[in-house]
Design a protein around this motif. Structure first.
Motif, PDB file in Angstrom:
ATOM      1  N   LEU A  40       7.735 -11.215  36.611  1.00  0.00           N
ATOM      2  CA  LEU A  40       8.300 -10.309  35.604  1.00  0.00           C
ATOM      3  C   LEU A  40       7.230  -9.787  34.663  1.00  0.00           C
ATOM      4  CD1 LEU A  40      11.456 -12.369  34.533  1.00  0.00           C
ATOM      5  CD2 LEU A  40      11.426 -10.239  35.861  1.00  0.00           C
ATOM      6  N   SER A  41       7.329  -8.531  34.275  1.00  0.00           N
ATOM      7  CA  SER A  41       6.394  -7.965  33.310  1.00  0.00           C
ATOM      8  C   SER A  41       6.650  -8.550  31.917  1.00  0.00           C
ATOM      9  CB  SER A  41       6.547  -6.445  33.255  1.00  0.00           C
ATOM     10  OG  SER A  41       6.122  -5.875  34.464  1.00  0.00           O
ATOM     11  N   PRO A  42       5.598  -8.643  31.085  1.00  0.00           N
ATOM     12  CA  PRO A  42       5.726  -9.246  29.763  1.00  0.00           C
ATOM     13  C   PRO A  42       5.982  -8.198  28.672  1.00  0.00           C
ATOM     14  CG  PRO A  42       3.419  -9.011  30.327  1.00  0.00           C
ATOM     15  CD  PRO A  42       4.198  -8.366  31.440  1.00  0.00           C
ATOM     16  N   PRO A  60      -3.577  -3.789  34.140  1.00  0.00           N
ATOM     17  CA  PRO A  60      -2.280  -3.936  34.782  1.00  0.00           C
ATOM     18  C   PRO A  60      -1.351  -4.656  33.811  1.00  0.00           C
ATOM     19  CG  PRO A  60      -3.729  -5.672  35.542  1.00  0.00           C
ATOM     20  CD  PRO A  60      -4.520  -4.845  34.540  1.00  0.00           C
ATOM     21  N   SER A  61      -0.073  -4.753  34.153  1.00  0.00           N
ATOM     22  CA  SER A  61       0.816  -5.534  33.310  1.00  0.00           C
ATOM     23  C   SER A  61       0.311  -6.983  33.282  1.00  0.00           C
ATOM     24  CB  SER A  61       2.243  -5.456  33.836  1.00  0.00           C
ATOM     25  OG  SER A  61       2.288  -5.776  35.216  1.00  0.00           O
ATOM     26  N   ALA A  62       0.480  -7.642  32.111  1.00  0.00           N
ATOM     27  CA  ALA A  62      -0.171  -8.941  31.875  1.00  0.00           C
ATOM     28  C   ALA A  62       0.697 -10.098  32.360  1.00  0.00           C
ATOM     29  CB  ALA A  62      -0.519  -9.085  30.396  1.00  0.00           C
ATOM     30  N   ASN A  63       0.976 -10.100  33.674  1.00  0.00           N
ATOM     31  CA  ASN A  63       1.773 -11.166  34.285  1.00  0.00           C
ATOM     32  C   ASN A  63       1.114 -11.565  35.596  1.00  0.00           C
ATOM     33  OD1 ASN A  63       3.002  -8.283  34.798  1.00  0.00           O
ATOM     34  ND2 ASN A  63       3.278  -9.452  36.690  1.00  0.00           N
ATOM     35  N   PRO A  64       1.332 -12.810  36.044  1.00  0.00           N
ATOM     36  CA  PRO A  64       0.853 -13.145  37.383  1.00  0.00           C
ATOM     37  C   PRO A  64       1.468 -12.172  38.384  1.00  0.00           C
ATOM     38  CG  PRO A  64       1.520 -15.128  36.211  1.00  0.00           C
ATOM     39  CD  PRO A  64       1.979 -13.961  35.375  1.00  0.00           C
ATOM     40  N   ALA A 104      -7.356 -13.277  37.601  1.00  0.00           N
ATOM     41  CA  ALA A 104      -6.435 -13.870  36.619  1.00  0.00           C
ATOM     42  C   ALA A 104      -4.986 -13.646  37.020  1.00  0.00           C
ATOM     43  CB  ALA A 104      -6.701 -13.284  35.226  1.00  0.00           C
ATOM     44  N   LYS A 105      -4.705 -12.470  37.607  1.00  0.00           N
ATOM     45  CA  LYS A 105      -3.327 -12.154  38.003  1.00  0.00           C
ATOM     46  C   LYS A 105      -2.969 -12.666  39.392  1.00  0.00           C
ATOM     47  CE  LYS A 105      -1.173  -8.255  37.692  1.00  0.00           C
ATOM     48  NZ  LYS A 105      -0.033  -7.862  36.880  1.00  0.00           N
ATOM     49  N   GLY A 106      -3.999 -12.995  40.212  1.00  0.00           N
ATOM     50  CA  GLY A 106      -3.745 -13.294  41.615  1.00  0.00           C
ATOM     51  C   GLY A 106      -3.264 -12.038  42.327  1.00  0.00           C
ATOM     52  N   SER A 120       9.391  -6.240  46.912  1.00  0.00           N
ATOM     53  CA  SER A 120       9.651  -7.381  46.027  1.00  0.00           C
ATOM     54  C   SER A 120       8.627  -7.393  44.910  1.00  0.00           C
ATOM     55  CB  SER A 120       9.568  -8.686  46.807  1.00  0.00           C
ATOM     56  OG  SER A 120       9.479  -9.771  45.898  1.00  0.00           O
ATOM     57  N   HIS A 121       9.082  -7.302  43.679  1.00  0.00           N
ATOM     58  CA  HIS A 121       8.185  -7.150  42.553  1.00  0.00           C
ATOM     59  C   HIS A 121       8.987  -7.547  41.333  1.00  0.00           C
ATOM     60  CE1 HIS A 121       4.323  -4.869  41.869  1.00  0.00           C
ATOM     61  NE2 HIS A 121       4.628  -5.249  40.664  1.00  0.00           N
ATOM     62  N   TYR A 122       8.359  -7.783  40.224  1.00  0.00           N
ATOM     63  CA  TYR A 122       9.088  -8.094  38.991  1.00  0.00           C
ATOM     64  C   TYR A 122      10.083  -9.230  39.243  1.00  0.00           C
ATOM     65  CZ  TYR A 122       7.589  -3.236  38.552  1.00  0.00           C
ATOM     66  OH  TYR A 122       6.872  -2.081  38.565  1.00  0.00           O
TER      67      TYR A 122
HETATM   68 MG    MG Z   1       2.859  -4.803  37.073  1.00  0.00          MG
END
Ligand code: MG
Ligand code: TXA
Length: 329
Positions: free
Chosen positions: A158-160, A150-154, A62-64, A235-237
Protein backbone atom coordinates in the motif's frame (compact mmCIF):
# COMPACT_ATOMS: atom_id res chain seq x y z
CA UNK A 1 14.29 16.49 15.45
CA UNK A 2 13.42 13.09 16.90
CA UNK A 3 15.31 9.93 16.11
CA UNK A 4 13.71 6.59 15.50
CA UNK A 5 15.72 3.44 16.02
CA UNK A 6 15.48 0.64 13.50
CA UNK A 7 14.21 -2.69 14.72
CA UNK A 8 16.16 -4.55 12.06
CA UNK A 9 19.57 -3.08 12.79
CA UNK A 10 19.86 -1.79 9.21
CA UNK A 11 20.37 1.79 10.28
CA UNK A 12 18.60 4.67 11.94
CA UNK A 13 15.82 6.58 10.22
CA UNK A 14 15.61 10.18 11.40
CA UNK A 15 12.15 11.70 11.72
CA UNK A 16 12.45 15.33 10.64
CA UNK A 17 9.95 18.15 11.16
CA UNK A 18 9.27 20.31 8.08
CA UNK A 19 10.78 23.41 9.72
CA UNK A 20 13.95 25.23 8.60
CA UNK A 21 16.26 22.84 10.48
CA UNK A 22 14.46 19.75 9.22
CA UNK A 23 14.42 20.95 5.61
CA UNK A 24 18.13 21.85 5.80
CA UNK A 25 18.95 18.41 7.10
CA UNK A 26 16.77 16.64 4.51
CA UNK A 27 18.29 18.64 1.63
CA UNK A 28 21.83 17.98 2.88
CA UNK A 29 21.12 14.24 3.13
CA UNK A 30 19.77 14.19 -0.45
CA UNK A 31 22.84 16.02 -1.77
CA UNK A 32 25.04 13.44 0.04
CA UNK A 33 23.28 10.67 -1.86
CA UNK A 34 21.14 9.49 1.07
CA UNK A 35 17.44 8.55 0.84
CA UNK A 36 14.79 10.83 2.35
CA UNK A 37 11.03 10.21 2.32
CA UNK A 38 8.93 13.37 1.99
CA UNK A 39 5.27 14.34 1.60
CA UNK A 40 3.84 15.46 -1.72
CA UNK A 41 0.14 16.32 -2.10
CA UNK A 42 -0.51 12.78 -3.43
CA UNK A 43 1.46 10.30 -1.29
CA UNK A 44 4.85 10.22 0.45
CA UNK A 45 7.78 9.76 -1.97
CA UNK A 46 11.05 7.91 -1.32
CA UNK A 47 13.49 10.52 -2.57
CA UNK A 48 17.04 10.23 -3.80
CA UNK A 49 19.29 12.41 -6.01
CA UNK A 50 18.29 11.42 -9.56
CA UNK A 51 21.74 12.38 -10.87
CA UNK A 52 23.51 10.04 -8.43
CA UNK A 53 23.70 6.41 -9.62
CA UNK A 54 24.34 5.05 -6.11
CA UNK A 55 21.37 6.93 -4.66
CA UNK A 56 19.12 5.66 -7.46
CA UNK A 57 20.32 2.07 -6.92
CA UNK A 58 19.58 2.60 -3.22
CA UNK A 59 15.95 3.50 -3.98
CA UNK A 60 15.40 0.22 -5.85
CA UNK A 61 17.12 -1.72 -3.03
CA UNK A 62 15.19 -0.02 -0.19
CA UNK A 63 11.85 -0.72 -1.87
CA UNK A 64 12.74 -4.15 -3.26
CA UNK A 65 11.57 -2.74 -6.59
CA UNK A 66 12.20 -4.62 -9.85
CA UNK A 67 14.80 -2.75 -11.89
CA UNK A 68 12.59 -2.62 -15.03
CA UNK A 69 10.17 -0.23 -13.30
CA UNK A 70 11.39 3.36 -13.82
CA UNK A 71 11.13 6.23 -11.31
CA UNK A 72 9.39 9.62 -11.45
CA UNK A 73 11.76 12.62 -11.28
CA UNK A 74 10.50 15.51 -9.15
CA UNK A 75 11.36 19.12 -9.97
CA UNK A 76 10.35 22.44 -8.38
CA UNK A 77 9.42 24.25 -11.60
CA UNK A 78 9.07 24.22 -15.36
CA UNK A 79 12.64 25.39 -16.01
CA UNK A 80 13.99 22.35 -14.16
CA UNK A 81 11.66 20.08 -16.17
CA UNK A 82 12.86 21.55 -19.47
CA UNK A 83 16.46 20.66 -18.53
CA UNK A 84 15.52 16.96 -18.29
CA UNK A 85 12.89 16.32 -20.97
CA UNK A 86 12.03 17.43 -24.49
CA UNK A 87 8.84 19.38 -23.87
CA UNK A 88 6.61 19.68 -26.93
CA UNK A 89 4.00 22.46 -27.18
CA UNK A 90 1.40 19.92 -26.00
CA UNK A 91 3.51 19.09 -22.93
CA UNK A 92 3.92 22.81 -22.24
CA UNK A 93 0.13 23.27 -22.36
CA UNK A 94 -0.42 20.44 -19.90
CA UNK A 95 2.25 21.80 -17.57
CA UNK A 96 0.73 25.29 -17.74
CA UNK A 97 -2.69 23.86 -16.86
CA UNK A 98 -1.78 21.41 -14.09
CA UNK A 99 1.69 22.15 -12.63
CA UNK A 100 2.47 22.38 -9.84
CA UNK A 101 0.05 19.57 -9.08
CA UNK A 102 -0.72 15.84 -9.12
CA UNK A 103 0.21 15.21 -12.78
CA UNK A 104 3.22 13.29 -14.14
CA UNK A 105 4.25 13.68 -17.78
CA UNK A 106 6.22 10.97 -19.62
CA UNK A 107 8.32 12.67 -22.31
CA UNK A 108 11.46 11.97 -24.35
CA UNK A 109 14.51 12.24 -22.13
CA UNK A 110 17.01 14.92 -23.17
CA UNK A 111 20.35 13.50 -24.27
CA UNK A 112 22.18 15.91 -21.96
CA UNK A 113 19.88 15.39 -18.96
CA UNK A 114 21.95 14.90 -15.79
CA UNK A 115 20.12 11.71 -14.80
CA UNK A 116 21.57 8.39 -13.64
CA UNK A 117 20.71 5.66 -16.17
CA UNK A 118 18.78 3.64 -13.57
CA UNK A 119 16.14 6.36 -13.16
CA UNK A 120 14.53 5.57 -16.50
CA UNK A 121 15.29 1.82 -16.44
CA UNK A 122 16.78 2.05 -19.91
CA UNK A 123 13.77 3.76 -21.54
CA UNK A 124 14.26 6.72 -23.92
CA UNK A 125 11.56 8.56 -21.96
CA UNK A 126 11.51 10.14 -18.51
CA UNK A 127 8.58 10.74 -16.15
CA UNK A 128 8.57 14.23 -14.65
CA UNK A 129 6.41 15.63 -11.88
CA UNK A 130 6.26 19.11 -10.33
CA UNK A 131 4.46 18.67 -6.99
CA UNK A 132 2.46 21.46 -5.35
CA UNK A 133 2.78 20.48 -1.68
CA UNK A 134 4.68 23.27 0.11
CA UNK A 135 7.01 20.85 1.94
CA UNK A 136 7.91 19.10 -1.33
CA UNK A 137 8.45 22.45 -3.08
CA UNK A 138 10.69 23.70 -0.25
CA UNK A 139 12.72 20.48 -0.21
CA UNK A 140 13.23 20.43 -4.01
CA UNK A 141 14.32 24.08 -4.09
CA UNK A 142 16.65 23.54 -1.15
CA UNK A 143 18.18 20.34 -2.47
CA UNK A 144 18.94 21.85 -5.87
CA UNK A 145 19.06 18.41 -7.53
CA UNK A 146 16.31 16.54 -9.42
CA UNK A 147 14.78 14.07 -6.97
CA UNK A 148 13.76 10.57 -8.09
CA UNK A 149 10.90 9.42 -5.88
CA UNK A 150 8.64 6.40 -6.12
CA UNK A 151 5.95 6.04 -3.49
CA UNK A 152 7.65 5.38 -0.13
CA UNK A 153 6.45 1.81 0.44
CA UNK A 154 8.00 -1.61 -0.06
CA UNK A 155 7.33 -2.63 -3.68
CA UNK A 156 3.79 -3.91 -4.29
CA UNK A 157 2.41 -2.79 -0.91
CA UNK A 158 0.00 0.00 0.00
CA UNK A 159 1.14 3.54 -0.72
CA UNK A 160 1.89 5.73 2.33
CA UNK A 161 -0.13 8.84 3.14
CA UNK A 162 1.49 9.51 6.56
CA UNK A 163 5.04 9.42 7.96
CA UNK A 164 3.91 6.55 10.20
CA UNK A 165 2.99 4.51 7.10
CA UNK A 166 6.46 5.22 5.66
CA UNK A 167 8.19 4.06 8.84
CA UNK A 168 6.01 0.95 9.08
CA UNK A 169 7.45 -0.19 5.75
CA UNK A 170 10.90 1.37 5.48
CA UNK A 171 12.19 2.11 9.00
CA UNK A 172 15.95 1.51 9.09
CA UNK A 173 16.17 1.33 5.28
CA UNK A 174 16.23 5.10 4.61
CA UNK A 175 18.14 7.97 6.20
CA UNK A 176 15.15 10.14 7.12
CA UNK A 177 11.48 10.92 6.73
CA UNK A 178 10.17 14.49 6.65
CA UNK A 179 6.89 14.44 8.57
CA UNK A 180 4.47 16.86 6.90
CA UNK A 181 1.30 15.21 8.21
CA UNK A 182 -1.28 13.35 6.10
CA UNK A 183 -1.15 13.99 2.34
CA UNK A 184 -4.30 15.79 1.13
CA UNK A 185 -4.95 14.13 -2.27
CA UNK A 186 -4.19 10.57 -1.17
CA UNK A 187 -3.86 8.84 -4.58
CA UNK A 188 -0.71 8.80 -6.73
CA UNK A 189 -0.47 11.31 -9.58
CA UNK A 190 -2.21 10.91 -12.92
CA UNK A 191 0.43 9.76 -15.45
CA UNK A 192 0.18 10.87 -19.09
CA UNK A 193 2.38 9.73 -21.93
CA UNK A 194 2.77 12.75 -24.19
CA UNK A 195 2.59 11.71 -27.86
CA UNK A 196 2.82 13.92 -30.94
CA UNK A 197 -0.91 14.51 -31.35
CA UNK A 198 -2.44 13.57 -28.02
CA UNK A 199 -1.83 11.90 -24.70
CA UNK A 200 -2.12 8.39 -23.34
CA UNK A 201 -3.52 7.90 -19.85
CA UNK A 202 -0.93 5.56 -18.28
CA UNK A 203 -2.25 5.78 -14.70
CA UNK A 204 -5.53 7.30 -13.49
CA UNK A 205 -5.42 9.86 -10.69
CA UNK A 206 -7.37 12.79 -9.35
CA UNK A 207 -6.71 14.80 -12.52
CA UNK A 208 -9.24 13.04 -14.72
CA UNK A 209 -9.42 12.21 -18.43
CA UNK A 210 -12.46 14.56 -18.57
CA UNK A 211 -10.32 17.48 -17.29
CA UNK A 212 -7.70 16.80 -19.97
CA UNK A 213 -10.28 16.42 -22.73
CA UNK A 214 -11.76 19.76 -21.60
CA UNK A 215 -8.52 21.38 -22.87
CA UNK A 216 -9.31 19.93 -26.33
CA UNK A 217 -6.47 17.44 -25.91
CA UNK A 218 -7.19 13.97 -27.28
CA UNK A 219 -6.86 11.21 -24.68
CA UNK A 220 -5.80 8.09 -26.63
CA UNK A 221 -5.90 4.49 -25.46
CA UNK A 222 -2.40 3.17 -24.66
CA UNK A 223 -1.22 1.23 -27.72
CA UNK A 224 0.61 -2.06 -27.76
CA UNK A 225 4.26 -1.23 -28.35
CA UNK A 226 3.65 2.42 -27.48
CA UNK A 227 4.45 4.12 -24.19
CA UNK A 228 3.51 1.96 -21.23
CA UNK A 229 3.98 2.33 -17.49
CA UNK A 230 5.88 -0.82 -16.58
CA UNK A 231 4.84 -0.44 -12.95
CA UNK A 232 1.17 -0.86 -13.77
CA UNK A 233 1.13 -4.54 -12.85
CA UNK A 234 -2.25 -6.11 -12.07
CA UNK A 235 -1.41 -6.79 -8.42
CA UNK A 236 -0.25 -3.63 -6.71
CA UNK A 237 -1.11 -1.54 -3.66
CA UNK A 238 -1.75 -4.86 -1.93
CA UNK A 239 -2.78 -5.11 1.72
CA UNK A 240 -2.28 -8.43 3.59
CA UNK A 241 -6.05 -8.85 3.73
CA UNK A 242 -8.13 -9.89 0.72
CA UNK A 243 -10.67 -7.44 -0.69
CA UNK A 244 -14.25 -8.22 -1.75
CA UNK A 245 -15.31 -5.35 -3.99
CA UNK A 246 -18.75 -3.85 -4.72
CA UNK A 247 -20.17 -5.46 -1.58
CA UNK A 248 -23.66 -4.56 -0.34
CA UNK A 249 -22.88 -5.46 3.28
CA UNK A 250 -20.21 -7.40 5.20
CA UNK A 251 -20.51 -11.19 5.59
CA UNK A 252 -19.85 -12.66 9.05
CA UNK A 253 -16.17 -12.17 9.99
CA UNK A 254 -15.45 -9.60 7.28
CA UNK A 255 -14.24 -6.06 7.92
CA UNK A 256 -16.23 -3.27 6.27
CA UNK A 257 -15.01 -0.33 4.19
CA UNK A 258 -17.95 1.94 3.46
CA UNK A 259 -18.64 4.74 0.99
CA UNK A 260 -21.73 6.77 1.84
CA UNK A 261 -24.07 5.70 4.65
CA UNK A 262 -23.06 2.42 6.34
CA UNK A 263 -25.42 -0.60 6.36
CA UNK A 264 -27.24 -1.17 9.65
CA UNK A 265 -25.49 -4.43 10.55
CA UNK A 266 -21.96 -3.12 10.98
CA UNK A 267 -18.92 -5.34 11.07
CA UNK A 268 -15.79 -4.75 13.14
CA UNK A 269 -13.26 -3.52 12.26
CA UNK A 270 -14.77 -0.97 9.92
CA UNK A 271 -13.94 2.34 8.31
CA UNK A 272 -15.68 4.70 5.91
CA UNK A 273 -14.11 6.45 2.91
CA UNK A 274 -16.68 9.25 3.01
CA UNK A 275 -20.02 9.13 4.85
CA UNK A 276 -21.25 11.93 2.55
CA UNK A 277 -20.24 10.01 -0.58
CA UNK A 278 -17.63 12.67 -1.49
CA UNK A 279 -15.10 11.20 -3.97
CA UNK A 280 -12.24 13.63 -3.18
CA UNK A 281 -12.60 12.82 0.52
CA UNK A 282 -12.70 9.11 -0.32
CA UNK A 283 -9.47 9.40 -2.35
CA UNK A 284 -7.72 11.18 0.53
CA UNK A 285 -8.83 8.44 2.97
CA UNK A 286 -8.39 5.33 0.80
CA UNK A 287 -4.86 4.19 1.70
CA UNK A 288 -5.16 5.22 5.37
CA UNK A 289 -8.39 3.18 5.69
CA UNK A 290 -6.78 0.15 4.02
CA UNK A 291 -3.65 0.44 6.24
CA UNK A 292 -5.89 0.67 9.33
CA UNK A 293 -8.21 -2.25 8.49
CA UNK A 294 -5.28 -4.39 7.37
CA UNK A 295 -3.52 -3.86 10.70
CA UNK A 296 -6.71 -4.69 12.64
CA UNK A 297 -7.51 -7.92 10.77
CA UNK A 298 -5.90 -11.33 11.37
CA UNK A 299 -3.80 -12.74 8.50
CA UNK A 300 -6.03 -13.93 5.66
CA UNK A 301 -8.90 -11.65 6.70
CA UNK A 302 -11.32 -10.14 4.20
CA UNK A 303 -12.35 -6.50 3.75
CA UNK A 304 -15.76 -6.03 2.11
CA UNK A 305 -15.74 -2.74 0.17
CA UNK A 306 -18.86 -0.76 -0.73
CA UNK A 307 -19.32 0.21 -4.41
CA UNK A 308 -17.65 3.46 -5.47
CA UNK A 309 -19.16 5.13 -8.55
CA UNK A 310 -16.94 5.05 -11.66
CA UNK A 311 -17.21 8.79 -12.31
CA UNK A 312 -14.52 11.48 -12.06
CA UNK A 313 -12.00 10.61 -9.32
CA UNK A 314 -14.01 7.42 -8.71
CA UNK A 315 -12.22 5.85 -11.70
CA UNK A 316 -8.84 6.25 -9.95
CA UNK A 317 -10.21 4.98 -6.62
CA UNK A 318 -11.65 1.88 -8.34
CA UNK A 319 -8.35 1.32 -10.19
CA UNK A 320 -6.45 1.20 -6.89
CA UNK A 321 -9.13 -1.04 -5.32
CA UNK A 322 -9.04 -3.49 -8.26
CA UNK A 323 -5.24 -3.73 -8.06
CA UNK A 324 -5.41 -4.21 -4.28
CA UNK A 325 -7.95 -7.00 -4.81
CA UNK A 326 -6.07 -8.75 -7.66
CA UNK A 327 -4.48 -12.17 -7.03
CA UNK A 328 -0.87 -11.71 -5.83
CA UNK A 329 1.89 -12.58 -8.24
MG1 MG B 1 4.01 3.09 -6.03
O1 TXA C 1 2.06 10.73 -6.96
C1 TXA C 1 3.05 10.13 -7.39
O2 TXA C 1 3.26 9.97 -8.61
C2 TXA C 1 4.03 9.54 -6.36
C3 TXA C 1 4.70 10.71 -5.64
C4 TXA C 1 5.76 10.27 -4.67
O3 TXA C 1 5.19 11.64 -6.57
N1 TXA C 1 5.00 8.71 -6.99
C5 TXA C 1 4.70 7.47 -7.49
O4 TXA C 1 5.78 6.76 -7.97
O5 TXA C 1 3.57 7.03 -7.47
P1 TXA C 1 5.75 5.20 -8.29
O6 TXA C 1 7.14 4.80 -8.55
O7 TXA C 1 5.05 4.47 -7.21
O8 TXA C 1 4.97 5.10 -9.63
C6 TXA C 1 5.61 5.59 -10.80
C7 TXA C 1 4.96 5.03 -12.03
C8 TXA C 1 5.28 3.58 -12.26
O9 TXA C 1 4.08 2.92 -12.65
C9 TXA C 1 6.27 3.64 -13.41
O10 TXA C 1 6.21 2.50 -14.22
C10 TXA C 1 5.84 4.88 -14.16
O11 TXA C 1 5.49 5.77 -13.13
N2 TXA C 1 6.93 5.46 -14.95
C11 TXA C 1 8.05 6.04 -14.52
N3 TXA C 1 8.85 6.40 -15.55
C12 TXA C 1 8.20 6.04 -16.67
C13 TXA C 1 8.49 6.12 -18.07
N4 TXA C 1 9.62 6.65 -18.53
N5 TXA C 1 7.58 5.63 -18.92
C14 TXA C 1 6.43 5.10 -18.50
N6 TXA C 1 6.10 4.98 -17.18
C15 TXA C 1 6.97 5.44 -16.30
Amino acid sequence: MQETTSTEGLGVTERLMPDAAGLDRAAALLREGQLVAFPTETVYGLGGDASNAAAVAGIYAAKGRPDFNPLIVHVPDLAAARALAVMTPLAERLAAAFWPGPLTLVMPRRADAPLAAGVTAGLPTVAIRCPAAPVAQALLRHAGVPVAAPSANPSGQLSPTTAAHVLAGLNGRIAAVLDGGPTPVGLESTILGVAADGVQLLRTGTITAEQIAALSIEVQAPTAGGITAPGQLASHYAPRARLRLRAGWPLPGEAWLGFGPDPEDQAQPRANLSLDGDLAEAAANLFACLHELDAALPAGGVIAVAPVPEVGIGAAINDRLRRAAAPRS
